[in-house]
Design a protein around this motif. Sequence first.
Motif, short mmCIF file in Angstrom:
data_model
loop_
_atom_site.label_atom_id
_atom_site.label_comp_id
_atom_site.label_asym_id
_atom_site.label_seq_id
_atom_site.Cartn_x
_atom_site.Cartn_y
_atom_site.Cartn_z
N ILE A 145 -1.71 93.42 -53.33
CA ILE A 145 -1.11 92.00 -54.16
C ILE A 145 0.11 91.59 -53.77
O ILE A 145 1.24 92.37 -53.76
N LEU A 146 0.14 90.31 -53.38
CA LEU A 146 1.52 89.65 -53.08
C LEU A 146 2.01 88.95 -54.33
O LEU A 146 1.53 87.62 -54.47
N ALA A 147 2.78 89.55 -54.94
CA ALA A 147 3.46 88.92 -56.27
C ALA A 147 5.02 88.42 -56.14
O ALA A 147 5.75 88.44 -57.07
N MET A 148 5.38 88.42 -54.67
CA MET A 148 6.80 87.93 -54.65
C MET A 148 6.99 86.13 -55.04
O MET A 148 5.90 85.52 -54.86
N PRO A 149 8.07 85.70 -55.64
CA PRO A 149 8.32 84.57 -56.22
C PRO A 149 8.30 83.32 -55.18
O PRO A 149 8.13 82.40 -55.68
N ASN A 150 8.72 83.98 -54.06
CA ASN A 150 8.78 82.71 -52.90
C ASN A 150 7.61 82.72 -52.14
O ASN A 150 6.93 83.79 -51.60
N HIS A 151 7.04 81.41 -52.04
CA HIS A 151 5.71 81.32 -51.40
C HIS A 151 5.56 81.46 -50.02
O HIS A 151 4.78 82.04 -49.35
N HIS A 152 6.91 81.36 -49.27
CA HIS A 152 7.02 81.50 -47.91
C HIS A 152 7.07 83.01 -47.65
O HIS A 152 6.51 83.48 -46.86
N VAL A 163 -1.01 103.87 -56.70
CA VAL A 163 -0.56 102.59 -56.63
C VAL A 163 0.92 102.64 -56.16
O VAL A 163 1.50 103.59 -56.86
N CYS A 164 1.44 101.73 -55.38
CA CYS A 164 2.76 101.76 -55.03
C CYS A 164 3.44 100.34 -54.98
O CYS A 164 2.52 99.37 -54.80
N GLY A 165 4.57 100.29 -55.33
CA GLY A 165 5.09 98.87 -55.57
C GLY A 165 6.14 98.80 -54.42
O GLY A 165 7.00 99.76 -54.07
N VAL A 166 6.49 97.44 -53.91
CA VAL A 166 7.34 97.24 -53.05
C VAL A 166 8.45 96.19 -53.14
O VAL A 166 7.84 95.08 -53.69
N GLU A 167 9.73 96.62 -53.41
CA GLU A 167 10.54 95.65 -53.77
C GLU A 167 11.97 95.54 -53.05
O GLU A 167 12.27 96.82 -52.19
N HIS A 168 12.42 94.36 -52.88
CA HIS A 168 13.64 94.26 -51.67
C HIS A 168 14.99 94.56 -52.29
O HIS A 168 15.83 94.58 -51.66
N ALA A 169 15.01 94.31 -53.61
CA ALA A 169 16.17 94.38 -54.57
C ALA A 169 16.56 95.82 -54.85
O ALA A 169 15.66 96.30 -55.79
N PHE A 225 3.52 93.92 -53.97
CA PHE A 225 4.71 93.38 -53.18
C PHE A 225 5.45 92.57 -54.44
O PHE A 225 4.86 91.34 -54.48
N GLY A 226 6.49 92.71 -54.25
CA GLY A 226 7.22 92.16 -55.56
C GLY A 226 7.41 92.58 -56.86
O GLY A 226 6.10 92.42 -57.44
N MET A 227 8.25 93.37 -57.28
CA MET A 227 8.13 93.94 -58.67
C MET A 227 8.93 93.26 -59.58
O MET A 227 9.70 94.13 -60.50
#
Length: 525
Positions: A456-463, A412-418, A391-393
């Motif tokens: 894997i949670l690789a998003m830049p925002n901790h929340h 393997v798969c990535g998930v991105e909101h942008a 999560f978060g590419m």
Amino acid sequence: MLVILVSFAFGFGLALTRIGLPPMVGFLVAGFAFNMAGLTPPPGLDLVADLGITLLLFSIGLKLDVRGLLKPEIWLSSTAQMAVTTLFFHLVLLLGQLLFPSPLMDMSWQATLVLAFALSFSSTVFAVKILEEKGDLTAFYGRIAIGILIMQDLFAVLFLSASAGKLPSIWALGVLALPLLRPVLFRLMDMAGRGELFILCGLFIALGVGAEGFSLIGLKPDLGALVVGVLIAGHPRASELSKALFGFKELMLVGFFLSIGMEGLPTLGMFTAAVLLCLLLPFKAGIYHFIVSRFGMRARSSLFSALSLTNYSEFGLIVAAIAAGQNLISPDWLLVIAMAVSLSFAVSAPLGKNSERVHRYMFPWLTRFERDFCHPSDAPIDLTSIRAIVFGMGRIGSGAYDELTPVYGREVCGVEHAPERVDFNRAQGRNVILGDACDTEFWLKLQRDDKLELIILAMPNHHGNMYAAKQIHNLNFQCSVAAIARFPEEVEELSAIGVCTALNMYEQAGAGLARSVMQSCSLKV
């Protein structure tokens, strides 16, 4: 007087949050209490309220995908909703004239039509606040609701022009050339740097270029702020600007909610009329739900969009003021609309907060309105046969993806909101889908199987990472979960909710840099 008003706002806001209502309802009550106490509003309150609305629409524009407004589920549903809701309230008001003969109801059919038009609007300010608090502003149903509200604002511009008996200035055609101004605005944002100059740059663009510019050519200032927000939404620092202006916007919106409650002293008859109007809110929500569901939205998405719009709009006050100025209706309707708006917020707030509970209760009945097809943006997300999800590419996420590829291959798969980042990663050959891990709907639409081994949670925002970790825990995912963090306390928070590996990315970056230097320079310890 200003100190007293602030005290009223804080006191009532704090009191109503204790019983589960949002602070904005407390601010509305504070405005009525301040007025009933016979106190005089401080000068400049209306200006503060107007600035709050202007900055709110500017911040919406910064996050808006203008191409989305051209989709049928936006422009067609909003047009149909306006027509059907206006007709419904018009018939209700005509029936009210027969059942409740009183001076308040003594008006022509043209007047009832204008009031019905006012009641067909929903509050942009309230809906955006509720969606922001829930973190669903970028959810599919949230985007639908915001799109409908923006279309309503466009209808508002047409009404204001028609009611004034004049068309916008010929210079209004210059709006078509606004895209040519985009490079100049981008350059200004680049030159502003950071800190207070960057904040002032945002205020100048919103208020000077947008609001004042549109006002000079005879268009609605709020619409100008929205348009310039859309214009610079593609800038890399647009999100940073939205966050920088957040505090100003929130503070000034307090003035807006206070000003609504200061329209005058209501009578029992006016209050009764406002309560009766609020009893019609379920019908308004039903109209929203039925129309939106025609475009293939699931019952949950249609309901959540409808609940976000189940209120009356502050624009109703403007319409009522125009009608009163033209002697179509009694000025008492200004207070009725003001109270109806306030009460509708008090009704809509708990509905929005408990929307999941409402959905579970009404689900068997709501499914009757679902179509045979499902909107592509509302369809289930199929991740069956996937063994690892990132999560978060961004840079960290794409690096993690590349490290996992030799082990998992195409599983393997990535998930991105942008969307632009999704396109970039796909161009690099990565298997990436568009999705927002901070959106409740994403997790409810997710289809997986027992093959999933790692997240894997690789998003830049901790929340965002925390929210995703909680959803993984609540949905009982049977897999390993790893996440990045920036500070030791964030690592502790992630570990406390079941994340098996939480890494401080700054510490890891430092260790990685040291190892790289030792290897490249052939140093020995």
